[in-house]
Write a protein that holds these residues in place. Structure first.
Motif, short mmCIF file in Angstrom:
data_model
loop_
_atom_site.label_atom_id
_atom_site.label_comp_id
_atom_site.label_asym_id
_atom_site.label_seq_id
_atom_site.Cartn_x
_atom_site.Cartn_y
_atom_site.Cartn_z
N GLY A 242 58.67 47.44 57.32
CA GLY A 242 58.82 47.51 58.77
C GLY A 242 59.84 48.53 59.20
N VAL A 243 60.98 48.58 58.50
CA VAL A 243 62.02 49.54 58.87
C VAL A 243 61.55 50.97 58.63
N LEU A 244 60.86 51.21 57.53
CA LEU A 244 60.37 52.56 57.24
C LEU A 244 59.42 53.04 58.33
N VAL A 245 58.46 52.22 58.70
CA VAL A 245 57.50 52.60 59.74
C VAL A 245 58.22 52.82 61.07
N LEU A 246 59.10 51.90 61.41
CA LEU A 246 59.80 51.97 62.70
C LEU A 246 60.70 53.19 62.78
N GLN A 247 61.45 53.44 61.71
CA GLN A 247 62.39 54.56 61.72
C GLN A 247 61.68 55.92 61.76
N LEU A 248 60.60 56.06 60.99
CA LEU A 248 59.88 57.33 61.01
C LEU A 248 59.24 57.60 62.37
N ALA A 249 58.90 56.53 63.10
CA ALA A 249 58.23 56.67 64.38
C ALA A 249 59.17 56.82 65.57
N THR A 250 60.47 56.86 65.32
CA THR A 250 61.42 57.01 66.43
C THR A 250 61.26 58.39 67.10
N PRO A 251 61.63 58.51 68.37
CA PRO A 251 61.45 59.78 69.10
C PRO A 251 62.36 60.88 68.58
N SER A 277 59.39 62.29 74.39
CA SER A 277 59.19 61.37 73.26
C SER A 277 60.02 60.10 73.44
N THR A 278 61.22 60.21 74.04
CA THR A 278 62.04 59.03 74.28
C THR A 278 61.39 58.12 75.32
N LEU A 279 60.89 58.71 76.40
CA LEU A 279 60.19 57.92 77.41
C LEU A 279 58.91 57.31 76.85
N MET A 280 58.20 58.06 76.03
CA MET A 280 56.98 57.56 75.40
C MET A 280 57.28 56.39 74.47
N SER A 281 58.46 56.40 73.84
CA SER A 281 58.81 55.34 72.90
C SER A 281 58.99 53.99 73.59
N VAL A 282 59.23 54.00 74.91
CA VAL A 282 59.36 52.75 75.66
C VAL A 282 58.08 51.93 75.54
N ALA A 283 56.94 52.61 75.45
CA ALA A 283 55.66 51.92 75.26
C ALA A 283 55.24 51.87 73.80
N ALA A 284 55.48 52.99 73.08
CA ALA A 284 54.97 53.10 71.70
C ALA A 284 55.69 52.17 70.73
N LEU A 285 57.01 52.09 70.82
CA LEU A 285 57.75 51.28 69.84
C LEU A 285 57.49 49.78 69.99
N PRO A 286 57.43 49.23 71.21
CA PRO A 286 57.03 47.82 71.32
C PRO A 286 55.64 47.54 70.76
N LEU A 287 54.69 48.45 70.99
CA LEU A 287 53.36 48.28 70.43
C LEU A 287 53.40 48.30 68.91
N LEU A 288 54.16 49.22 68.34
CA LEU A 288 54.28 49.29 66.89
C LEU A 288 54.98 48.06 66.33
N LEU A 289 55.99 47.59 67.03
CA LEU A 289 56.70 46.38 66.61
C LEU A 289 55.76 45.16 66.60
N SER A 290 54.91 45.06 67.60
CA SER A 290 53.99 43.93 67.67
C SER A 290 53.04 43.94 66.47
N LEU A 291 52.61 45.14 66.04
CA LEU A 291 51.75 45.23 64.86
C LEU A 291 52.51 44.84 63.60
N LEU A 292 53.77 45.26 63.50
CA LEU A 292 54.57 44.96 62.32
C LEU A 292 54.88 43.46 62.23
N LEU A 293 55.18 42.84 63.38
CA LEU A 293 55.54 41.43 63.37
C LEU A 293 54.35 40.51 63.09
#
Length: 295
Positions: A242-251, A277-293
């Motif tokens: 989870g950390v690897l995917v999340l960290q690589l996907a940061t803006p 990319s930072t503004l986009m991460s407001v939507a992208a990172l929660p979506l990615l987190l939901s898949l990881l969880l």
């Protein structure tokens, strides 16, 4: 509903603190970003890295495999970014480093901590260390055309990583009074980084936003896919995966803009990538987190 609430509990504190920094500047209050950044990167973040590595209960072999996966992730992003820059006929000095290096510090560390607890923090600081060393060496080479080895050796984060790794390997611990002091200093790091991120975004003047949207979308999608594939290939455990995917996907990291400004690349274009990319991460990172969880 429960999954959505869990994701909200993880991401809300992160973006709220960044929003505090953004609002602070927009309201016209003073924020000496150079001083705060130096305080964070010279003192708070190194203390956070050192104590996290020293106190972690993660298996040494697991951290070793995670570091290898992190290095592989950056290498694959470099190859993909180089191909993309070539195909789109973009300037390598301006666009390749932002495509490779994500915001593993300001965003990646707090998200990993809130999502995966203390174990996530241990892996996150390992990723930050890898990213920082590569950024101050290969990253400087990409932007300036010269080596950055001397710069990397002058960074407290690098020495904190080496010292923390030594303490982890040997099973050493600092005296409790010193550990408590280092913990207190390290606790400054996350709020300082998040607020400073908001300040930096508020002050940046983005350029070439259309291109920035396209590149940011490609970056987050490709980064998450690479992280997911490497996590499976290296057989990482749930938290490390989870950390690897999340960290690589940061803006895109703000340091990419600073390097572009310092070495006279297209700083406005890089600023556009940071903001978008930072503004986009407001939507992208929660979506990615939901898949990881849901794994």
């Amino acid at each position: 509903m429960n999954l959505a609430l869990t994701v909200l509990e993880i991401v809300a504190p992160v973006f709220l603190l960044a929003g505090v920094g953004f609002a602070w500047v927009r309201l016209g209050f003073e924020y000496r970003i150079q001083f705060v950044t130096r305080l964070a990167m010279t003192l708070a973040v190194p203390c956070l890295i050192f104590t996290a590595l020293m106190k972690t209960e993660l298996d040494k072999a697991a951290i070793g495999w995670f570091v290898l996966a992190a290095l592989a992730g950056h290498a694959l992003l470099a190859l993909a970014g180089a191909a993309l820059v070539r195909v789109m006929q973009l300037e390598r000095r301006s666009y390749l480093a932002p495509f490779i290096f994500g915001n593993t510090g300001n965003l990646g560390i707090p998200l990993s901590l809130f999502a995966f607890g203390e174990a996530g923090l241990g892996y996150a600081v390992a990723m930050l260390a890898v990213s920082a060393v590569l950024s101050f060496t290969f990253g400087i080479y990409l932007v300036a055309g010269e080596g950055g080895g001397g710069k990397a050796l002058r960074e407290p984060m690098v020495w904190a990583t080496l010292l923390g790794a030594l303490f982890l390997w040997q099973g050493w611990q600092t005296p409790q009074f010193l550990t408590n002091a280092l913990d207190l200093i390290g606790q400054m790091a996350i709020p300082l980084m998040l607020i400073t991120l908001g300040v930096a975004v508020a002050r940046l003047t983005p350029g070439k936003t259309g291109l920035a949207v396209l590149l940011s979308l490609i970056k987050v999608t490709l980064s998450a896919a690479i992280g997911w594939g490497l996590g499976l290939a290296f057989g990482l455990d749930y938290t490390a995966f989870g950390v690897l995917v999340l960290q690589l996907a940061t803006p895109v990291a703000v340091t990419s803009y600073l390097l572009a400004e310092k070495f006279e690349a297209d700083a406005q274009a890089v600023a556009g990538m940071v903001v978008v990319s930072t503004l986009m991460s407001v939507a992208a990172l929660p979506l990615l987190l939901s898949l990881l969880l849901e794994l």
